[in-house]
Design an enzyme around this catalytic site. Structure first.
Site, PDB file in Angstrom:
ATOM      1  NE  ARG A  72      -3.875   0.627   2.165  1.00  0.00           N
ATOM      2  CZ  ARG A  72      -4.923   0.804   2.670  1.00  0.00           C
ATOM      3  NH1 ARG A  72      -5.206   1.486   3.835  1.00  0.00           N
ATOM      4  NH2 ARG A  72      -5.987   0.016   2.205  1.00  0.00           N
TER       5      ARG A  72
ATOM      6  CG  HIS B 211      -8.516   0.067  -2.446  1.00  0.00           C
ATOM      7  ND1 HIS B 211      -7.565  -0.749  -2.349  1.00  0.00           N
ATOM      8  CD2 HIS B 211      -9.001   0.451  -1.192  1.00  0.00           C
ATOM      9  CE1 HIS B 211      -7.809  -0.958  -1.010  1.00  0.00           C
ATOM     10  NE2 HIS B 211      -8.766  -0.370  -0.321  1.00  0.00           N
TER      11      HIS B 211
ATOM     12  CD  GLN C  12     -13.100  -1.838  -0.075  1.00  0.00           C
ATOM     13  OE1 GLN C  12     -12.262  -1.835   0.666  1.00  0.00           O
ATOM     14  NE2 GLN C  12     -14.292  -2.619   0.105  1.00  0.00           N
TER      15      GLN C  12
ATOM     16  CB  CYS D  89     -14.154   0.924   0.855  1.00  0.00           C
ATOM     17  SG  CYS D  89     -13.413   2.665   0.874  1.00  0.00           S
TER      18      CYS D  89
ATOM     19  NE  ARG E 273     -10.091  -5.176   1.041  1.00  0.00           N
ATOM     20  CZ  ARG E 273      -9.474  -4.376   1.355  1.00  0.00           C
ATOM     21  NH1 ARG E 273      -9.949  -3.216   2.096  1.00  0.00           N
ATOM     22  NH2 ARG E 273      -8.055  -4.358   1.272  1.00  0.00           N
TER      23      ARG E 273
END
Ligand code: CP
Ligand code: NVA
Length: 308
Positions: A107, A134, A137, A266, A294
């Protein structure tokens, strides 16, 4: 090398296979304690590096738990503790880590860090969020939608608020999974033309509608996210809030969507800002299923990366 860098860079067959495997692995674990191992241990003997240059709750914990359930081991590294934060190049870091670990999840801020890591690593690299996208997600979000409502193809997804990194991956998914996407927000917060262009070129109907009420008419899914992302300067907070406030997802706005519409976020959310608690905790909301998924989606992504 099976890097998982973005939804538009992964072919639709692989994306569908990942979701099918995620659903099957989720079913197989039903009723078990979170720490119980899966029956299959495909990551046994594998070491996974989880690198964070930004804060995280869900990504950090779900990747870590997922690896352990599949029999692997993790090390969680913060960018600032590594030499990465002190001048060592990404390319050198990638080559060094590849001598120790089997898989890297990162990340970071600038997308170029992710891309350079993938270019120089000899092991698969997973995008755990950049300033631009992302993808993990949205894989969890598609899994969640389909669990509740069946195939997402042909459905209408409405994004209200900031056309940010999470919105970008939704546009990639619109193209790859074949659903329609409406963005509603002020023009300054439009998603990048490149993301809209990808979805359109794949045949998805993408609409930009400045009136949030009109935008959500007929929506099967309404989605929002924070008005100030981790890469946005805090000094812009007040201005952003003032511009984005009309796009808050509240009960009044949800009344214009289909009666069976789902609501997603999210997380982390700023309650009473981009979405009200009445919506987040209301009958349309599946936000905690998204968070759970997730785990399942990323387990399947890791298996796809490692071909195990
Ligand atoms: N949704 C998400 O990625 O959450 P974290 O920032 O907590 O990882
Ligand atoms: N758009 C948010 C998502 C957090 C998971 C951010 O980048 O901060």
């Amino acid at each position: 090398m099976n890097h998982f860098l973005d939804i538009h860079k992964t072919d639709p067959q692989s994306l569908r296979a990942i979701l099918d495997q995620a659903a099957a692995m989720k079913r197989a674990r039903q009723g078990r304690p979170k720490g119980a191992p899966d029956d299959d241990q495909p990551l046994a003997g594998h070491m996974v590096a989880l690198i964070f240059e930004k804060p995280s709750t869900r990504t950090r914990v779900s990747f870590d738990v997922g690896v352990r359930q599949m029999g692997g081991q993790t090390m969680v590294l913060s960018g600032s503790d590594m030499q990465l934060g002190h001048g060592e190049t990404i390319a050198d870091t990638a080559r060094v880590l590849s001598r120790y670990v089997d898989l890297i999840m990162i990340r970071t801020f600038d997308e170029s860090v992710l891309l350079e890591m993938a270019e120089y690593a000899d092991v698969p690299v997973i995008n755990g969020l950049t300033d631009r996208t992302h993808p993990c997600q949205i894989m969890a979000d598609i899994l969640t939608y389909e669990e509740h409502r069946g195939p997402i193809a042909g459905k209408k997804v409405v994004w209200s608020g900031d056309g940010n990194n999470v919105c970008a991956s939704f546009l990639h998914a619109a193209g790859q999974f074949g659903f329609d996407f409406t963005f509603t927000g002020p023009p300054q917060f439009d998603p990048e033309a490149e993301f809209v262009g990808f979805a359109r070129q794949k045949g998805s109907k993408v609409t930009i509608e400045r009136d949030p009420v009109k935008a959500v008419e007929g929506a099967d899914l309404v989605v929002t996210d924070t008005w100030v992302s981790m890469h946005d300067a805090q000094s812009t907070r007040e201005r952003r809030h003032n511009m984005l406030r009309p796009f808050q997802v509240n009960e009044e706005l949800m009344r214009h969507a289909r009666p069976d519409a789902l609501f997603m976020h999210c997380l982390p959310a700023h309650r009473e800002e981009e979405a009200t608690s009445a919506v987040m905790d209301g009958p349309h909301s599946v936000i905690f299923d998204e968070a759970e998924n997730r785990l399942h989606a990323q387990k399947a992504i890791m298996r796809w990366c490692l071909e195990v």
